[in-house]
Design a protein around this motif. Sequence first.
Motif, PDB file in Angstrom:
ATOM      1  N   ALA A 148     -53.340  24.741  14.083  1.00  0.00           N
ATOM      2  CA  ALA A 148     -52.782  25.589  15.136  1.00  0.00           C
ATOM      3  C   ALA A 148     -52.790  24.949  16.517  1.00  0.00           C
ATOM      4  N   ILE A 149     -53.460  23.811  16.658  1.00  0.00           N
ATOM      5  CA  ILE A 149     -53.525  23.161  17.973  1.00  0.00           C
ATOM      6  C   ILE A 149     -52.939  21.752  17.929  1.00  0.00           C
ATOM      7  N   ALA A 150     -53.527  20.870  17.134  1.00  0.00           N
ATOM      8  CA  ALA A 150     -53.078  19.474  17.115  1.00  0.00           C
ATOM      9  C   ALA A 150     -51.649  19.336  16.599  1.00  0.00           C
ATOM     10  N   GLY A 151     -51.358  19.955  15.450  1.00  0.00           N
ATOM     11  CA  GLY A 151     -50.015  19.865  14.875  1.00  0.00           C
ATOM     12  C   GLY A 151     -48.932  20.392  15.805  1.00  0.00           C
ATOM     13  N   PRO A 152     -49.084  21.620  16.350  1.00  0.00           N
ATOM     14  CA  PRO A 152     -48.075  22.148  17.266  1.00  0.00           C
ATOM     15  C   PRO A 152     -47.890  21.317  18.532  1.00  0.00           C
ATOM     16  N   ILE A 153     -48.977  20.750  19.048  1.00  0.00           N
ATOM     17  CA  ILE A 153     -48.846  19.914  20.246  1.00  0.00           C
ATOM     18  C   ILE A 153     -47.962  18.703  19.959  1.00  0.00           C
ATOM     19  N   LEU A 154     -48.185  18.054  18.802  1.00  0.00           N
ATOM     20  CA  LEU A 154     -47.348  16.901  18.471  1.00  0.00           C
ATOM     21  C   LEU A 154     -45.911  17.334  18.224  1.00  0.00           C
ATOM     22  N   SER A 155     -45.711  18.459  17.541  1.00  0.00           N
ATOM     23  CA  SER A 155     -44.351  18.955  17.306  1.00  0.00           C
ATOM     24  C   SER A 155     -43.625  19.180  18.624  1.00  0.00           C
ATOM     25  N   TRP A 156     -44.286  19.800  19.562  1.00  0.00           N
ATOM     26  CA  TRP A 156     -43.684  20.083  20.873  1.00  0.00           C
ATOM     27  C   TRP A 156     -43.386  18.792  21.629  1.00  0.00           C
ATOM     28  N   LEU A 157     -44.304  17.840  21.570  1.00  0.00           N
ATOM     29  CA  LEU A 157     -44.092  16.563  22.250  1.00  0.00           C
ATOM     30  C   LEU A 157     -42.887  15.825  21.666  1.00  0.00           C
ATOM     31  N   ILE A 158     -42.807  15.789  20.341  1.00  0.00           N
ATOM     32  CA  ILE A 158     -41.688  15.098  19.694  1.00  0.00           C
ATOM     33  C   ILE A 158     -40.371  15.776  20.040  1.00  0.00           C
ATOM     34  N   TYR A 159     -40.343  17.098  19.989  1.00  0.00           N
ATOM     35  CA  TYR A 159     -39.122  17.837  20.324  1.00  0.00           C
ATOM     36  C   TYR A 159     -38.717  17.579  21.773  1.00  0.00           C
ATOM     37  N   THR A 160     -39.690  17.573  22.675  1.00  0.00           N
ATOM     38  CA  THR A 160     -39.412  17.342  24.094  1.00  0.00           C
ATOM     39  C   THR A 160     -38.890  15.937  24.336  1.00  0.00           C
ATOM     40  N   ILE A 161     -39.508  14.944  23.693  1.00  0.00           N
ATOM     41  CA  ILE A 161     -39.076  13.553  23.856  1.00  0.00           C
ATOM     42  C   ILE A 161     -37.664  13.363  23.302  1.00  0.00           C
ATOM     43  N   CYS A 162     -37.412  13.924  22.129  1.00  0.00           N
ATOM     44  CA  CYS A 162     -36.078  13.815  21.522  1.00  0.00           C
ATOM     45  C   CYS A 162     -35.021  14.461  22.415  1.00  0.00           C
ATOM     46  N   LYS A 163     -35.383  15.565  23.032  1.00  0.00           N
ATOM     47  CA  LYS A 163     -34.452  16.253  23.927  1.00  0.00           C
ATOM     48  C   LYS A 163     -34.108  15.375  25.125  1.00  0.00           C
ATOM     49  N   LYS A 164     -35.122  14.722  25.693  1.00  0.00           N
ATOM     50  CA  LYS A 164     -34.886  13.842  26.839  1.00  0.00           C
ATOM     51  C   LYS A 164     -34.049  12.629  26.448  1.00  0.00           C
ATOM     52  N   LEU A 165     -34.211  12.178  25.203  1.00  0.00           N
ATOM     53  CA  LEU A 165     -33.465  11.013  24.723  1.00  0.00           C
ATOM     54  C   LEU A 165     -32.078  11.396  24.189  1.00  0.00           C
ATOM     55  N   LYS A 166     -31.736  12.689  24.283  1.00  0.00           N
ATOM     56  CA  LYS A 166     -30.430  13.188  23.842  1.00  0.00           C
ATOM     57  C   LYS A 166     -30.186  12.981  22.351  1.00  0.00           C
ATOM     58  N   ILE A 167     -31.278  13.032  21.573  1.00  0.00           N
ATOM     59  CA  ILE A 167     -31.150  12.927  20.120  1.00  0.00           C
ATOM     60  C   ILE A 167     -30.601  14.240  19.582  1.00  0.00           C
ATOM     61  N   ASN A 168     -29.794  14.157  18.532  1.00  0.00           N
ATOM     62  CA  ASN A 168     -29.214  15.352  17.927  1.00  0.00           C
ATOM     63  C   ASN A 168     -30.276  16.426  17.750  1.00  0.00           C
ATOM     64  N   ARG A 169     -29.964  17.647  18.147  1.00  0.00           N
ATOM     65  CA  ARG A 169     -30.954  18.718  18.175  1.00  0.00           C
ATOM     66  C   ARG A 169     -31.527  19.014  16.804  1.00  0.00           C
ATOM     67  N   ARG A 170     -30.692  19.022  15.784  1.00  0.00           N
ATOM     68  CA  ARG A 170     -31.209  19.329  14.448  1.00  0.00           C
ATOM     69  C   ARG A 170     -32.114  18.216  13.928  1.00  0.00           C
ATOM     70  N   VAL A 171     -31.778  17.002  14.262  1.00  0.00           N
ATOM     71  CA  VAL A 171     -32.660  15.882  13.908  1.00  0.00           C
ATOM     72  C   VAL A 171     -33.982  16.026  14.651  1.00  0.00           C
TER      73      VAL A 171
END
Length: 257
Positions: A148-171
């Motif tokens: 509930a803490i470590a996993g979600p933090i990494l998920s959020w970080l990856i999603y945020t980084i991908c968003k900044k890099l303009k990676i396809n949203r579904r990917v």
Amino acid sequence: MTNRSMTLYEKMLVSLTAVLALSLGTAPSVHAMHIMEGYLPGDSCIAWGVICLPFLLAGFFSIRRTLASNRKALVLLAMSGAFIFVISSLKIPSVTGSCSHMTGTGLGAILFGPSAVSILGLIVLLFQAILLAHGGLTTLGANTFSMAIAGPILSWLIYTICKKLKINRRVSIFLAAALGDLFTYCITSIQLALAYPSQQGGFLTSAVKFLGVFAPTQLPLAVIEGILTVVIVIALETYAQPELKLIGYHKEAKTYE
């Protein structure tokens, strides 16, 4: 997304709790996603529980702000919690003192951020320990930290980084959910290795052994979770656009279609 900025009072309270957690949770024998009841030493159970406190406090503030700004967000919040409960209850037995299963926390982290998921995950783990004998009450702290803490933090970080890099949203959603799932089990392996270091090779050897046991079942499960999360987000974008707009996701998503 909804406004998640903390007030000065909330920041001070979370910071104070973090200091207390570090001071109480860094005992020499801090050992330690569902580690079974009684599998960890007592001091490890206490230490991991204390370490979770600042994250849970931040999660409480996050959910309170979200609901204060929009009560209708409760529907999506409850749905995210139900998804975690259902998907993490489908477990595949492992030969160690744990089990392999999907986590479901990536969805909540993407929609509401990792802080809110800490509370959702804690509630889910508590119900599973009491009603399903899945996990345990003594190991609730360790399980909460990994799932509930470590996993979600990494998920959020990856999603945020991908968003900044303009990676396809579904990917981006797939990567966030799948890697967050895998990271949960990396943390679980570390917790078990700290509690039971190998007599020959110590902590590192034990951690590698636990990771090796989890990998065959967890790698395909992580891929499945990534796909399921993408499918659910697509369904939400199709049938729950008003609710997504309320939490700011719909507007944010359009910035990197």
